[in-house]
Design a protein around this motif. Structure first.
Motif, PDB file in Angstrom:
ATOM      1  N   PRO A 275       0.794  -1.228   0.000  1.00  0.00           N
ATOM      2  CA  PRO A 275       0.000   0.000   0.000  1.00  0.00           C
ATOM      3  C   PRO A 275       0.832   1.287   0.000  1.00  0.00           C
ATOM      4  O   PRO A 275       0.268   2.370   0.195  1.00  0.00           O
ATOM      5  CB  PRO A 275      -0.745  -0.112   1.320  1.00  0.00           C
ATOM      6  N   ALA A 276       2.146   1.218  -0.178  1.00  0.00           N
ATOM      7  CA  ALA A 276       2.982   2.420  -0.046  1.00  0.00           C
ATOM      8  C   ALA A 276       2.566   3.518  -1.012  1.00  0.00           C
ATOM      9  O   ALA A 276       2.544   4.706  -0.663  1.00  0.00           O
ATOM     10  CB  ALA A 276       4.451   2.060  -0.246  1.00  0.00           C
ATOM     11  N   ASP A 277       2.226   3.126  -2.263  1.00  0.00           N
ATOM     12  CA  ASP A 277       1.835   4.113  -3.275  1.00  0.00           C
ATOM     13  C   ASP A 277       0.344   4.077  -3.590  1.00  0.00           C
ATOM     14  O   ASP A 277      -0.200   5.067  -4.097  1.00  0.00           O
ATOM     15  CB  ASP A 277       2.600   3.850  -4.581  1.00  0.00           C
ATOM     16  N   PHE A 278      -0.295   2.958  -3.335  1.00  0.00           N
ATOM     17  CA  PHE A 278      -1.670   2.786  -3.772  1.00  0.00           C
ATOM     18  C   PHE A 278      -2.347   1.786  -2.845  1.00  0.00           C
ATOM     19  O   PHE A 278      -1.800   0.719  -2.555  1.00  0.00           O
ATOM     20  CB  PHE A 278      -1.697   2.260  -5.222  1.00  0.00           C
ATOM     21  N   SER A 279      -3.541   2.131  -2.358  1.00  0.00           N
ATOM     22  CA  SER A 279      -4.273   1.259  -1.434  1.00  0.00           C
ATOM     23  C   SER A 279      -5.461   0.614  -2.137  1.00  0.00           C
ATOM     24  O   SER A 279      -6.090   1.226  -3.005  1.00  0.00           O
ATOM     25  CB  SER A 279      -4.772   2.054  -0.219  1.00  0.00           C
ATOM     26  N   VAL A 280      -5.760  -0.614  -1.739  1.00  0.00           N
ATOM     27  CA  VAL A 280      -6.903  -1.350  -2.278  1.00  0.00           C
ATOM     28  C   VAL A 280      -7.708  -1.904  -1.108  1.00  0.00           C
ATOM     29  O   VAL A 280      -7.148  -2.521  -0.196  1.00  0.00           O
ATOM     30  CB  VAL A 280      -6.461  -2.510  -3.202  1.00  0.00           C
ATOM     31  N   LEU A 281      -9.013  -1.675  -1.143  1.00  0.00           N
ATOM     32  CA  LEU A 281      -9.941  -2.190  -0.128  1.00  0.00           C
ATOM     33  C   LEU A 281     -11.079  -2.889  -0.847  1.00  0.00           C
ATOM     34  O   LEU A 281     -11.595  -2.370  -1.844  1.00  0.00           O
ATOM     35  CB  LEU A 281     -10.462  -1.036   0.738  1.00  0.00           C
ATOM     36  N   SER A 282     -11.455  -4.046  -0.344  1.00  0.00           N
ATOM     37  CA  SER A 282     -12.518  -4.820  -0.999  1.00  0.00           C
ATOM     38  C   SER A 282     -13.725  -4.946  -0.091  1.00  0.00           C
ATOM     39  O   SER A 282     -13.586  -5.172   1.116  1.00  0.00           O
ATOM     40  CB  SER A 282     -12.008  -6.214  -1.373  1.00  0.00           C
ATOM     41  N   ILE A 283     -14.909  -4.782  -0.675  1.00  0.00           N
ATOM     42  CA  ILE A 283     -16.164  -4.953   0.049  1.00  0.00           C
ATOM     43  C   ILE A 283     -16.786  -6.292  -0.331  1.00  0.00           C
ATOM     44  O   ILE A 283     -16.856  -6.640  -1.509  1.00  0.00           O
ATOM     45  CB  ILE A 283     -17.129  -3.786  -0.243  1.00  0.00           C
ATOM     46  N   ASP A 284     -17.213  -7.039   0.690  1.00  0.00           N
ATOM     47  CA  ASP A 284     -17.855  -8.347   0.519  1.00  0.00           C
ATOM     48  C   ASP A 284     -16.896  -9.380  -0.053  1.00  0.00           C
ATOM     49  O   ASP A 284     -17.268 -10.200  -0.883  1.00  0.00           O
ATOM     50  CB  ASP A 284     -19.109  -8.231  -0.358  1.00  0.00           C
ATOM     51  N   PRO A 295      -0.331  -7.989  -1.272  1.00  0.00           N
ATOM     52  CA  PRO A 295      -0.483  -8.240   0.164  1.00  0.00           C
ATOM     53  C   PRO A 295      -1.924  -8.615   0.510  1.00  0.00           C
ATOM     54  O   PRO A 295      -2.821  -8.468  -0.310  1.00  0.00           O
ATOM     55  CB  PRO A 295      -0.093  -6.904   0.794  1.00  0.00           C
ATOM     56  N   THR A 296      -2.128  -9.093   1.738  1.00  0.00           N
ATOM     57  CA  THR A 296      -3.473  -9.506   2.142  1.00  0.00           C
ATOM     58  C   THR A 296      -4.421  -8.321   2.140  1.00  0.00           C
ATOM     59  O   THR A 296      -4.032  -7.181   2.384  1.00  0.00           O
ATOM     60  CB  THR A 296      -3.446 -10.157   3.532  1.00  0.00           C
ATOM     61  N   MET A 297      -5.706  -8.604   1.847  1.00  0.00           N
ATOM     62  CA  MET A 297      -6.678  -7.560   1.523  1.00  0.00           C
ATOM     63  C   MET A 297      -7.416  -7.030   2.755  1.00  0.00           C
ATOM     64  O   MET A 297      -7.987  -7.798   3.532  1.00  0.00           O
ATOM     65  CB  MET A 297      -7.693  -8.132   0.527  1.00  0.00           C
ATOM     66  N   THR A 298      -7.413  -5.719   2.914  1.00  0.00           N
ATOM     67  CA  THR A 298      -8.305  -5.071   3.880  1.00  0.00           C
ATOM     68  C   THR A 298      -9.727  -5.150   3.345  1.00  0.00           C
ATOM     69  O   THR A 298      -9.971  -4.879   2.162  1.00  0.00           O
ATOM     70  CB  THR A 298      -7.900  -3.604   4.089  1.00  0.00           C
ATOM     71  N   ARG A 338      -5.971  -5.374   7.044  1.00  0.00           N
ATOM     72  CA  ARG A 338      -4.877  -6.265   6.674  1.00  0.00           C
ATOM     73  C   ARG A 338      -3.777  -5.404   6.036  1.00  0.00           C
ATOM     74  O   ARG A 338      -3.494  -4.334   6.561  1.00  0.00           O
ATOM     75  CB  ARG A 338      -5.394  -7.383   5.775  1.00  0.00           C
ATOM     76  N   GLU A 339      -3.168  -5.875   4.974  1.00  0.00           N
ATOM     77  CA  GLU A 339      -1.942  -5.221   4.494  1.00  0.00           C
ATOM     78  C   GLU A 339      -2.122  -4.356   3.247  1.00  0.00           C
ATOM     79  O   GLU A 339      -1.167  -3.729   2.805  1.00  0.00           O
ATOM     80  CB  GLU A 339      -0.888  -6.291   4.190  1.00  0.00           C
ATOM     81  N   SER A 340      -3.307  -4.292   2.679  1.00  0.00           N
ATOM     82  CA  SER A 340      -3.453  -3.638   1.369  1.00  0.00           C
ATOM     83  C   SER A 340      -3.809  -2.157   1.451  1.00  0.00           C
ATOM     84  O   SER A 340      -3.944  -1.502   0.417  1.00  0.00           O
ATOM     85  CB  SER A 340      -4.520  -4.368   0.539  1.00  0.00           C
ATOM     86  N   THR A 341      -4.002  -1.610   2.641  1.00  0.00           N
ATOM     87  CA  THR A 341      -4.292  -0.185   2.778  1.00  0.00           C
ATOM     88  C   THR A 341      -3.276   0.459   3.702  1.00  0.00           C
ATOM     89  O   THR A 341      -2.837  -0.138   4.700  1.00  0.00           O
ATOM     90  CB  THR A 341      -5.707   0.059   3.340  1.00  0.00           C
ATOM     91  N   GLY A 342      -2.904   1.702   3.364  1.00  0.00           N
ATOM     92  CA  GLY A 342      -1.951   2.456   4.162  1.00  0.00           C
ATOM     93  C   GLY A 342      -2.116   3.941   3.890  1.00  0.00           C
ATOM     94  O   GLY A 342      -2.975   4.356   3.097  1.00  0.00           O
TER      95      GLY A 342
END
Length: 350
Positions: A275-284, A295-298, A338-342
């Motif tokens: 997530p240093a440059d770009f964050s990903v968050l998943s719903i459902d 990395p593991t998904m928030t 988890r690890e995908s957002t920062g």
């Protein structure tokens, strides 16, 4: 102990009446889905013993007018099933079996109303669970005409007195947007299901999209919404489209489990570290899938299996005549870090 009349099969509603509780309380006592006091559990057990009731009554159901089969209506649309879909189905199936019923998966398309009418009118199933519910879902009229009880995993635009278990999409949207905004992200993308889902009026895709837009406005962040094919290639294309429309975007909220690996790989190919440059968050996205990404998904969302169980309990209570009013449940989502957002990267200049 009262002698059992073999010509009459006792139901969960009968147990509830004798024990002086609701049918849902009997269900919870049998499944452990909610805490039940020892005294109430004992009354329920005595009532079951007196009536000769057993939740594993499939064979005995042959003596009654019930098949002890329920149909889960899932219009597959030719696509692969994601892990979240399996969690809904398995939750529903497991709970149905605990209550002495079995689940039939019906994958015929939502527009195949004549086929649905034949299924509903043949007496092969006692009730139906609907998934992929549309805001205006024509399947409901078919089931009503056939007199077949049903409940929904999802809900229509105006569910009125219909039974449903659904996600509180506004609450999930606020959790997701507020999390990213709190990390300093001011320019977001939202990757939805494909355009055909929106055109068909799929309630989950439309409610979440609208909820994300409201949450973004409340948090004063900019958001770009996209539709996306449910595939890795679709995800790669969605990331490219997002950055073409907003090169300063630093995070994405995805409501498309099968597209997420494509979004992540496309970001990496562009030199964006997650997530240093770009964050990903998943719903459902279920935990099993979230732990398989790198990395593991928030994630944000309720537990799909719990919703499947709740809708099944509603339906069986309706089938067995244990309820008169509607049972309607909205499930809050949980933010699992988890690890995908920062924190937002420096290039977010909004």
């Amino acid at each position: 102990m009262a002698a059992e009349d073999e010509s009459v099969v006792p139901t969960m509603a009968d147990v509830a009446r004798l024990a002086g509780v609701s049918a849902s309380t009997v269900s919870y006592a049998l499944t452990g889905a909610r805490p039940i006091s020892a005294a109430t559990r004992e009354r329920i057990q005595h009532a079951m013993d007196d009536l000769g009731y057993t939740p594993n009554a499939f064979a005995r159901g042959l003596k009654s007018k019930r098949s002890r089969l329920i149909a889960l209506l899932f219009p597959r649309g030719g696509r692969d099933l994601g892990l979240s879909t399996f969690e809904y189905i398995l939750g529903a199936s497991d709970h149905a079996q605990e209550l002495g019923y079995h689940l039939l998966l019906w994958t015929t398309e939502a527009e195949a109303l004549d086929e649905l009418a034949r299924l509903a009118g043949q007496g092969l199933v006692d009730g139906a669970l609907l998934m992929e519910v549309r805001l205006r879902d024509r399947r409901l009229a078919v089931l009503r005409k056939a007199g077949l009880p049903f409940a929904m995993i999802g809900r229509t635009a105006d569910p009125g007195t219909l039974d449903f278990a659904d996600t509180d999409f506004d609450q999930c949207a606020r959790l997701a947007v507020d999390h990213l905004a709190g990390l300093g992200h001011r320019r977001l993308g939202f990757v939805n299901l494909d355009a055909s889902a929106i055109a068909a009026g799929r309630g989950n895709a439309i409610r979440l999209r609208d909820g994300v837009l409201r949450a973004a406005a409340a948090s004063q962040v900019q958001i770009t919404t996209l539709t996306c094919e449910s595939s890795i290639g679709g995800g790669r294309g969605a990331l490219a489209e997002l950055l073409a429309r907003d090169a300063a975007a630093t995070a994405v909220i995805a409501f498309n489990e099968q597209a997420v690996p494509g979004i992540m790989s496309a970001a990496t190919d562009r030199g964006l570290r997650i997530p240093a440059d770009f964050s990903v968050l998943s719903i459902d996205m279920p935990a099993q899938a979230a732990l398989m990404t790198t990395p593991t998904m928030t994630t944000v969302g309720p537990t799909a299996a719990v919703m499947g169980r709740a809708a099944t309990a509603m339906l069986i209570e309706r089938v067995e005549g244990g309820t008169s009013g509607a049972t309607q449940m909205l499930f809050d989502g949980e933010l699992v870090l988890r690890e995908s957002t920062g924190p937002a990267s420096d290039h977010d200049t909004a």
